[in-house]
Design an enzyme around this catalytic site. Structure first.
Site, PDB file in Angstrom:
ATOM      1  N   ASP A 191      26.939  20.786  52.917  1.00 33.70           N
ATOM      2  CA  ASP A 191      27.175  20.880  51.244  1.00 33.70           C
ATOM      3  C   ASP A 191      26.319  19.401  50.550  1.00 33.70           C
ATOM      4  O   ASP A 191      25.855  19.890  49.793  1.00 33.70           O
ATOM      5  CB  ASP A 191      28.695  20.982  51.031  1.00 33.70           C
ATOM      6  CG  ASP A 191      28.902  21.967  50.026  1.00 33.70           C
ATOM      7  OD1 ASP A 191      27.983  22.917  49.749  1.00 33.70           O
ATOM      8  OD2 ASP A 191      30.112  22.067  49.528  1.00 33.70           O
ATOM      9  N   ASP A 228      33.690  27.664  50.165  1.00 31.25           N
ATOM     10  CA  ASP A 228      34.623  26.589  49.628  1.00 31.25           C
ATOM     11  C   ASP A 228      36.049  27.038  49.759  1.00 31.25           C
ATOM     12  O   ASP A 228      37.135  26.382  49.383  1.00 31.25           O
ATOM     13  CB  ASP A 228      34.339  26.352  47.994  1.00 31.25           C
ATOM     14  CG  ASP A 228      32.836  25.759  47.918  1.00 31.25           C
ATOM     15  OD1 ASP A 228      32.498  25.012  49.025  1.00 31.25           O
ATOM     16  OD2 ASP A 228      32.304  25.954  46.924  1.00 31.25           O
TER      17      ASP A 228
END
Length: 527
Positions: A376, A429
């Site tokens: 990420d 997420d």
């Protein structure tokens, strides 16, 4: 469509779904503030709205971007005076133009000279503003390189080719075109973000405990012929290991790069098809399980379906409903209310994936979440060093030419933002922390831990706090897209490790084996 899918089919579906949902999208389009008062090349370029009137009748509101050397643009349009628009001669505004632009806003085309020269020429001719039409649908930032202060005192903005055609069409027809340029600011905090936060926390909590939610009252005491046996349920579980965790992140990175370089409407259509297939399967399995948990006799009546074989009536009806729901969403995906259908499909998909995939212990969870953590950060913050811009944010914005966007996100409209748009959160997420939370549910149940002694409740609180930190960072960084796992991983995995260390469970959590725990429990009960 059958209730009891084979383990091989589930594994293939899960692999496709996880690879697609690995695009960890958490980006909110940045909106800068129009607070620069000095006219120089270092002013902040701001997004602007352009209200138009044709022969006194209010027309379309266009969008554009101010130049870095533009004069300050008002944040509201209430006190501004309408400015008439003319096309200068020459239309590129690169040399002395006729005096007809005096007291008007000049509408020039891009090209043939620097943006700053166009602004100086228009201002010298007495223009009250300059609107530059780009030669494509994108809107680029108009900048300059002079280090000294400039004497540009008129607003200078750029609009897209399509917006320029709208103005030119009215002007060529002999109509009087007037406009007002202003730069409204987005609110510091929009309630839409709070609703998205609540949706994400509820989804990860519900998905982690879904097996308990859909568990019928007599499920633990007896099974009839139509009920799935415990062995059959276990066969449908895909248990990750350290190798598959690393390979997964590498595969996700490769897929993300392909999206970045080959982003187009047809590529996004492929993702939409995969998304709908997975979402229909997930929605079907979740709804059937929910109905059977409340009405066990509902799953007994069967029917023979051509090409699909024998299935239950309730399964067939639910499948038809799910397929219709997905088709309706695809048909209306560009409508203002389409986010409701997308979020519904996405939530069911997330729940289904978390029922099929499991982490065996904290060791695998640490490898997976740490790899996702670095993934990420790299694709949001570090990728601009190797590519033209942030790969993650660029992919999140979709294909600008067709307006198509990646469907693997939860989104909620910004309720009080004059620019509209959506707050978004990528499936990854929710899925990655959700895998860890699902593990703690199974661990707490196996060890017969109360909510205070267990781990799930504390990790759920950690997830909620991590998502709050993500939003806080988003606002502190002026809306620049944030890698949510940067905050979620420490708040979930970190909480689990710290609690395990304090309680003396860390070694057991690290090497936990559910099968060995079950055998030990059976042995204790037999004794």
């Amino acid at each position: 469509m059958n209730d009891n899918l084979s383990s091989s089919v589930n594994s293939q579906i899960l692999t496709i779904l996880i690879v697609i949902s690995s695009i960890l999208l958490f980006s909110v389009s940045p909106t800068a503030s129009a607070d620069g008062s000095l006219t120089s090349c270092d002013n902040i370029s701001v997004s602007v709205k352009i209200k138009t009137w044709v022969d006194g009748i209010e027309g379309e509101t266009l969008e554009g971007l101010s130049a870095t050397f533009s004069a300050k643009i008002s944040q509201t349009a209430n006190d501004l005076v309408k400015q008439s628009v003319v096309v200068p001669k020459p239309s590129n505004c690169c040399s002395n133009v006729s005096s007809q632009v005096s007291g008007f806003t000049a509408l020039a085309v891009r090209g043939d000279c620097d943006y700053l020269i166009k602004a100086k020429v228009a201002q010298a001719a007495g223009a009250t503003g300059l609107v530059v039409i780009n030669d494509s649908e994108d809107i680029v930032e108009m900048s300059c390189s002079e280090k000294t202060a400039l004497d540009i005192s008129i607003p200078v903005v750029m609009i897209s080719k399509l917006a320029g055609e709208v103005l030119n069409k009215s002007l060529s027809g002999g109509s009087k075109v007037e406009l007002v340029v202003y730069a409204p600011e987005s609110p510091l905090i929009d309630p839409g973000a709070a609703f998205l936060w609540l949706m994400a926390v509820a989804t990860v909590t519900c998905a982690s405990r879904w097996s308990e939610i859909t568990k019928s009252e007599d499920n633990s005491r007896r099974y009839d012929e139509l009920s799935p046996k415990p062995d059959e349920e276990e066969n449908e579980i895909v248990e990750m290991n350290t190798t598959s965790a690393v390979v997964f992140v590498i595969t996700a990175s490769t897929f993300l790069v392909l999206l970045y370089f080959f982003m187009s409407s047809w590529f996004i259509w492929v993702l939409i098809v995969f998304f709908c297939i997975g979402a229909v399967e997930g929605m079907h399995s979740c709804l059937v399980a929910l109905v059977k948990s409340k009405c066990r006799s509902c799953g007994q009546k069967q029917v023979n379906v051509p090409l699909f074989g024998t299935t239950t009536v309730i399964s067939l009806l639910v499948f038809l409903f799910c397929a219709t729901f997905a088709i309706f969403w695809v048909w209306t995906r560009k409508e203002s209310y389409s986010w409701v259908g997308q979020d519904t499909l996405g939530i069911f998909l997330i729940i289904a994936v978390l029922q099929l995939a499991q982490l065996p212990n904290i060791k695998v969870a640490t490898v997976l979440l740490c790899c996702a953590f670095m993934y990420d950060i790299f694709w949001v913050f570090i990728s601009p060093l190797f590519f033209h811009d942030s790969v993650m944010i660029s992919v999140a914005q979709g294909d600008s030419s067709s307006g198509e966007t990646i469907p693997m996100v939860l989104r909620f409209p910004r309720l009080f933002d004059p620019w509209g748009g959506y707050s978004v959160l990528g499936f990854g997420d929710i899925l990655f922390p959700g895998l860890l939370l699902s593990f703690t549910v199974r661990y707490d149940k196996a060890k017969k831990r109360t909510w205070k002694e267990g781990y799930f409740v504390w990790l759920a609180i950690g997830y909620a706090c991590g998502l709050l930190l993500t939003y806080l960072a988003l606002y502190l960084m002026n809306g620049h897209g944030q890698p949510a796992l940067l905050y979620l991983v420490p708040c979930t995995l970190g909480t689990c490790i710290v609690l395990g260390f304090v309680r003396g469970d860390l070694t057991e959590l690290w090497n936990y084996n559910a099968n060995e725990s079950k055998q030990t429990l059976i042995g204790e009960e037999a004794a």
